[in-house]
Design a protein around this motif. Structure first.
Motif, PDB file in Angstrom:
ATOM      1  N   ARG A  61      -9.241  -0.477  -0.636  1.00 27.98           N
ATOM      2  CA  ARG A  61      -8.272   0.371  -1.229  1.00 27.98           C
ATOM      3  C   ARG A  61      -8.346   1.917  -0.997  1.00 27.98           C
ATOM      4  O   ARG A  61      -7.286   2.559  -0.762  1.00 27.98           O
ATOM      5  N   THR A  65      -5.601   3.972   0.838  1.00 28.39           N
ATOM      6  CA  THR A  65      -5.001   5.212   0.139  1.00 28.39           C
ATOM      7  C   THR A  65      -5.365   6.546   0.905  1.00 28.39           C
ATOM      8  O   THR A  65      -4.446   7.380   0.852  1.00 28.39           O
ATOM      9  N   VAL A 110       1.872   3.881  -5.371  1.00 29.49           N
ATOM     10  CA  VAL A 110       1.015   4.709  -4.088  1.00 29.49           C
ATOM     11  C   VAL A 110       0.688   6.127  -4.720  1.00 29.49           C
ATOM     12  O   VAL A 110      -0.537   6.428  -4.413  1.00 29.49           O
ATOM     13  N   ASP A 113      -2.413   5.822  -6.704  1.00 34.57           N
ATOM     14  CA  ASP A 113      -3.598   5.693  -6.006  1.00 34.57           C
ATOM     15  C   ASP A 113      -3.884   7.205  -5.305  1.00 34.57           C
ATOM     16  O   ASP A 113      -5.289   7.220  -5.292  1.00 34.57           O
TER      17      ASP A 113
END
Length: 308
Positions: A61, A65, A110, A113
């Motif tokens: 992740r 990101t 998004v 994140d």
């Protein structure tokens, strides 16, 4: 038949081409084209990497990101402009929303994140992801003060989930209490402000009313004969004096009596009461001296029969 005389044609003077300038323009166009191609290649590469990272959601992740944050910061998503959308015949215009849509994610997801990554850093965020910390908890952690966030980040890097959860719960509880306290103080301040506003509005209304009454009285007095004006003023002054006398014989005397009852077997309040009486005498004496009044009014008709 005689031939006509030919007319000479003047040679057209062409400007001399600047070879250096022409070469510079060509190089600039080539560089611009290369830059655009490089930007397109970069965004295509990052898009592919982000899509691949999405397959390994639980493991990468933070990697994905960080790439998305780079794309947004550098505005590389604009390199999608002119490409055909894979989901239809639509031509992309190169927006951040389109870029996120190609990843199958919303802009809010998004951006959330990216906010977590910027708040906690890759190492701490990756550790919290392995601990199973979800978006709801991360949103709570972002609301904490900076010093408490820094403490959480250090514990998260250590990888001790139990210690991290205990510290996070303690900080959130403390932050909630402080927030509630500030909320109550704010409510109290608002209540005080409202009360003060009401008092000020009432005083303003009373002041306006008094001003109107004073103006009416002034106009009425101006229209009255001097003897009637004096009579009216004497009545007002007599009422004020009576009110002062009533206060002395009423509440003040009652207060003295209560102190006298408390003085039985205890403190003697006579000096205190004498001081109050003396202050009243000084005040009355000051008024008497200011207007040069006689000490006694015996034998002088200081009130008319009508006023009496």
């Amino acid at each position: 038949m005689a031939r006509s005389k030919s007319i000479p044609v003047e040679a057209l003077a062409l400007p001399v081409l600047d070879g250096v300038m022409l070469t510079a323009d060509q190089n600039a166009m080539a560089a611009l084209h290369a830059s655009h191609s490089e930007e397109c290649d970069t965004v295509n590469q990052l898009l592919g990497q982000a899509q691949m990272a999405g397959v390994f959601e639980a493991f990468s992740r933070t990697v994905r990101t960080s790439k998305l944050a780079f794309v947004k910061e550098k505005k590389l998503y604009r390199g999608l402009a002119g490409r055909k959308s894979p989901h239809g015949a639509q031509v992309l215009s190169g927006t951040w929303e389109e870029f996120c849509g190609l990843l199958g994610r919303s802009v809010d997801q998004v951006d959330r994140d990216i906010a977590n990554l910027r708040a906690f850093g890759e190492e701490a965020l990756d550790s919290m992801s392995r601990m199973g910390i979800g978006y709801r908890e991360l949103r709570q952690y972002r609301r904490l003060p900076q010093d408490q966030q820094a403490a959480l980040i250090e514990v998260a890097k250590a990888g001790d989930k139990e210690a991290f959860v205990d510290l996070a719960e303690e900080m959130i509880a403390k932050h909630t209490q402080e927030k509630d306290l500030l909320g109550r103080r704010l409510d109290e301040m608002k209540a005080d402000y409202t009360a003060q506003s009401e008092v000020m509005a009432k005083k303003t209304g009373e002041l306006d009313k008094a001003r109107r009454e004073l103006e009416v009285s002034r106009k009425r007095i101006q229209a009255m004969p001097a003897d009637e004006v004096a009579k009216a003023l004497r009545g007002e002054v007599a009422a004020i004096a009576y009110e002062a006398e009533a206060s002395v014989l009423g509440p003040l005397r009652e207060g003295f009596a209560k102190l006298e009852a408390l003085a039985v077997g205890g403190e003697d309040h006579r000096v205190f009461k004498a001081g109050l009486i003396r202050q009243l005498e000084i005040t009355l004496g000051s008024v008497r001296s200011e207007f040069n009044l006689p000490d006694q009014a015996d034998g002088v008709a200081w009130m008319t029969p009508a006023e009496a």
